[in-house]
Design a protein around this motif. Sequence first.
Motif, PDB file in Angstrom:
ATOM      1  N   GLU A 170       0.837  -1.197   0.000  1.00 53.64           N
ATOM      2  CA  GLU A 170       0.000   0.000   0.000  1.00 53.64           C
ATOM      3  C   GLU A 170       0.879   1.256   0.000  1.00 53.64           C
ATOM      4  OE1 GLU A 170      -3.231   0.212  -0.391  1.00 53.64           O
ATOM      5  OE2 GLU A 170      -3.115   2.402  -0.236  1.00 53.64           O
ATOM      6  N   VAL A 171       1.928   1.248   0.814  1.00 52.93           N
ATOM      7  CA  VAL A 171       2.865   2.380   0.824  1.00 52.93           C
ATOM      8  C   VAL A 171       3.462   2.552  -0.575  1.00 52.93           C
ATOM      9  CG1 VAL A 171       5.014   3.280   1.815  1.00 52.93           C
ATOM     10  CG2 VAL A 171       3.377   2.087   3.289  1.00 52.93           C
ATOM     11  N   ALA A 172       3.859   1.438  -1.181  1.00 55.04           N
ATOM     12  CA  ALA A 172       4.480   1.514  -2.516  1.00 55.04           C
ATOM     13  C   ALA A 172       3.521   2.121  -3.536  1.00 55.04           C
ATOM     14  CB  ALA A 172       4.925   0.118  -2.960  1.00 55.04           C
ATOM     15  N   GLN A 173       2.249   1.758  -3.447  1.00 50.55           N
ATOM     16  CA  GLN A 173       1.243   2.330  -4.363  1.00 50.55           C
ATOM     17  C   GLN A 173       1.159   3.840  -4.177  1.00 50.55           C
ATOM     18  OE1 GLN A 173      -0.639   1.581  -6.929  1.00 50.55           O
ATOM     19  NE2 GLN A 173       0.342  -0.422  -6.944  1.00 50.55           N
ATOM     20  N   GLN A 174       1.210   4.275  -2.927  1.00 43.25           N
ATOM     21  CA  GLN A 174       1.080   5.713  -2.657  1.00 43.25           C
ATOM     22  C   GLN A 174       2.332   6.470  -3.090  1.00 43.25           C
ATOM     23  OE1 GLN A 174      -0.458   6.258   1.344  1.00 43.25           O
ATOM     24  NE2 GLN A 174      -2.183   4.903   0.914  1.00 43.25           N
ATOM     25  N   VAL A 175       3.484   5.819  -3.002  1.00 41.07           N
ATOM     26  CA  VAL A 175       4.719   6.426  -3.510  1.00 41.07           C
ATOM     27  C   VAL A 175       4.568   6.647  -5.017  1.00 41.07           C
ATOM     28  CG1 VAL A 175       7.174   6.017  -3.972  1.00 41.07           C
ATOM     29  CG2 VAL A 175       6.214   5.449  -1.722  1.00 41.07           C
ATOM     30  N   TRP A 176       4.104   5.615  -5.696  1.00 44.67           N
ATOM     31  CA  TRP A 176       3.934   5.715  -7.148  1.00 44.67           C
ATOM     32  C   TRP A 176       2.921   6.805  -7.497  1.00 44.67           C
ATOM     33  CZ3 TRP A 176       7.063   4.373 -10.773  1.00 44.67           C
ATOM     34  CH2 TRP A 176       6.629   4.414 -12.109  1.00 44.67           C
ATOM     35  N   ALA A 177       1.820   6.839  -6.761  1.00 45.80           N
ATOM     36  CA  ALA A 177       0.781   7.844  -7.017  1.00 45.80           C
ATOM     37  C   ALA A 177       1.333   9.260  -6.873  1.00 45.80           C
ATOM     38  CB  ALA A 177      -0.400   7.630  -6.066  1.00 45.80           C
ATOM     39  N   ALA A 178       2.251   9.454  -5.935  1.00 44.77           N
ATOM     40  CA  ALA A 178       2.834  10.789  -5.727  1.00 44.77           C
ATOM     41  C   ALA A 178       3.679  11.194  -6.934  1.00 44.77           C
ATOM     42  CB  ALA A 178       3.685  10.793  -4.461  1.00 44.77           C
ATOM     43  N   ILE A 179       4.351  10.218  -7.527  1.00 45.06           N
ATOM     44  CA  ILE A 179       5.193  10.495  -8.694  1.00 45.06           C
ATOM     45  C   ILE A 179       4.319  10.795  -9.913  1.00 45.06           C
ATOM     46  CG2 ILE A 179       6.736   9.297 -10.315  1.00 45.06           C
ATOM     47  CD1 ILE A 179       8.057   8.164  -7.698  1.00 45.06           C
ATOM     48  N   VAL A 180       3.243  10.044 -10.028  1.00 41.82           N
ATOM     49  CA  VAL A 180       2.281  10.274 -11.116  1.00 41.82           C
ATOM     50  C   VAL A 180       1.611  11.644 -10.937  1.00 41.82           C
ATOM     51  CG1 VAL A 180       0.085   9.469 -12.102  1.00 41.82           C
ATOM     52  CG2 VAL A 180       1.899   7.815 -11.523  1.00 41.82           C
ATOM     53  N   ALA A 181       1.246  11.964  -9.712  1.00 45.70           N
ATOM     54  CA  ALA A 181       0.556  13.231  -9.442  1.00 45.70           C
ATOM     55  C   ALA A 181       1.416  14.435  -9.812  1.00 45.70           C
ATOM     56  CB  ALA A 181       0.161  13.311  -7.966  1.00 45.70           C
ATOM     57  N   ARG A 182       2.738  14.253  -9.763  1.00 45.11           N
ATOM     58  CA  ARG A 182       3.634  15.351 -10.122  1.00 45.11           C
ATOM     59  C   ARG A 182       3.984  15.332 -11.608  1.00 45.11           C
ATOM     60  NH1 ARG A 182       3.576  14.593  -5.053  1.00 45.11           N
ATOM     61  NH2 ARG A 182       4.202  16.169  -3.534  1.00 45.11           N
ATOM     62  N   GLY A 183       3.322  14.444 -12.342  1.00 46.65           N
ATOM     63  CA  GLY A 183       3.501  14.417 -13.798  1.00 46.65           C
ATOM     64  C   GLY A 183       4.824  13.810 -14.248  1.00 46.65           C
ATOM     65  N   LEU A 184       5.498  13.070 -13.365  1.00 45.53           N
ATOM     66  CA  LEU A 184       6.811  12.526 -13.725  1.00 45.53           C
ATOM     67  C   LEU A 184       6.689  11.186 -14.455  1.00 45.53           C
ATOM     68  CD1 LEU A 184       8.795  13.408 -10.479  1.00 45.53           C
ATOM     69  CD2 LEU A 184       8.416  14.785 -12.527  1.00 45.53           C
ATOM     70  N   ARG A 185       5.596  10.473 -14.194  1.00 48.51           N
ATOM     71  CA  ARG A 185       5.310   9.215 -14.897  1.00 48.51           C
ATOM     72  C   ARG A 185       3.817   9.157 -15.132  1.00 48.51           C
ATOM     73  NH1 ARG A 185       8.809   7.169 -17.637  1.00 48.51           N
ATOM     74  NH2 ARG A 185       7.767   5.153 -17.661  1.00 48.51           N
ATOM     75  N   GLN A 186       3.414   8.204 -16.006  1.00 49.20           N
ATOM     76  CA  GLN A 186       1.991   7.995 -16.238  1.00 49.20           C
ATOM     77  C   GLN A 186       1.453   7.032 -15.195  1.00 49.20           C
ATOM     78  OE1 GLN A 186       1.295   7.464 -20.584  1.00 49.20           O
ATOM     79  NE2 GLN A 186       1.225   9.656 -20.161  1.00 49.20           N
ATOM     80  N   GLY A 187       0.168   7.156 -14.917  1.00 47.82           N
ATOM     81  CA  GLY A 187      -0.460   6.289 -13.910  1.00 47.82           C
ATOM     82  C   GLY A 187      -0.568   4.862 -14.388  1.00 47.82           C
ATOM     83  N   GLY A 188      -1.093   4.011 -13.536  1.00 44.09           N
ATOM     84  CA  GLY A 188      -1.272   2.593 -13.911  1.00 44.09           C
ATOM     85  C   GLY A 188      -0.926   1.722 -12.745  1.00 44.09           C
TER      86      GLY A 188
END
Length: 221
Positions: free
Chosen positions: A203-221
Motif C-alpha cells: 500500500e505504501v508503494a502504491q502511494q509512492v507511485w501515485a505521488a510520482i504520477v501526481a507530479r507528472g513525472l510518470r503515467q499512472g497505472g
Amino acid sequence: MARGKLITFEGGEGAGKSTQARLLAERLRAEGVGAVLTREPGGSAFAEQVRALILGPSTADRGALAEALLFSAARADHLERTIRPALEAGQWVICDRFSDSTRVYQGVAGGLPKAVIEALERLVVAETAPDVTVVLDLPAADGLARARSRSEPGGPGGRGSDADAFEGRPLSYHERLRDGFLMIATAEPERCVVIDALQPEAEVAQQVWAAIVARGLRQGG
Ligand SMILES: Nc1ncnc2c1ncn2[C@@H]1O[C@H](COP(=O)(O)OP(=O)(O)O)[C@@H](O)[C@H]1O
Ligand SMILES: [Mg+2]
C-alpha cells in the motif's frame, strides 16, 4: 537526453525507507526507466568510508557540527561521483536518505542553527534538490521496534544499513526527528509527500507511485 529525476526517501529509523526505495527502483526498471538505487551516508567509494566512520559505534561521541560537516563531505562526493552523472545520463536516482536527514538529525534534533544547515545545503546540494521527497511517517516507537527486529546483518535494508550510532538515542530524540520531517513536508508541499508508514508495504508503494504520477513525472497505472 532528458535529465533524470532525483527521488529521496526520508523518515525515522525503521520507517521503511530502504524497503520502499528498492521497490520504487524495481518498478521504474520494470517500466524500462534506468534507475540507480543509492543511499546516504554513502553512495560513492569515499562516502561509504565516511559512512563507516559516522555509523561506527566507537565514534558515536561527537558534536552536531562535526557530524554535519562529515555528512556534507560524504554528500558532496556522492553528488559528484554518483548522483549528478546518473541524472545527466537520463537515469533516475532513488536515494535512501538525503539532505532532509541532515536538516532534521543535526538541525532540529541536533541543535545546529538553521543558518548553518542552510549554508551547508546551498554549498553541497546547490541546484541538485530532490524532485520528490517521500517522508515515511510513523510513531518513533513503532519505527524503532521495526528497526530492532531487522534480521539481515548489513547492506541496504539490513541492520547496520541505517544510523546505528543514532538508534540508541532516547525515544524523545526520535520523536523530535519525526516532527522535524513533518515540518519540512509542511513547508515544502510541492516537493514532499507524507505517507503513513504503518500501512502494509504494498500500500505504501502504491502511494509512492501515485505521488510520482501526481507530479507528472510518470503515467499512472
Ligand atoms: N510497511 C511495512 N509494514 C511492516 N513492516 C515493514 C514495512 N516496511 C518495512 N518493514 C520492515 O521494517 C523493517 C525496517 O524497514 P526498512 O526498510 O529497513 O526501514 P528503514 O530503512 O526506514 O530503517 C524491516 O524489517 C522491513 O522488512
Ligand atoms: Mg534503511
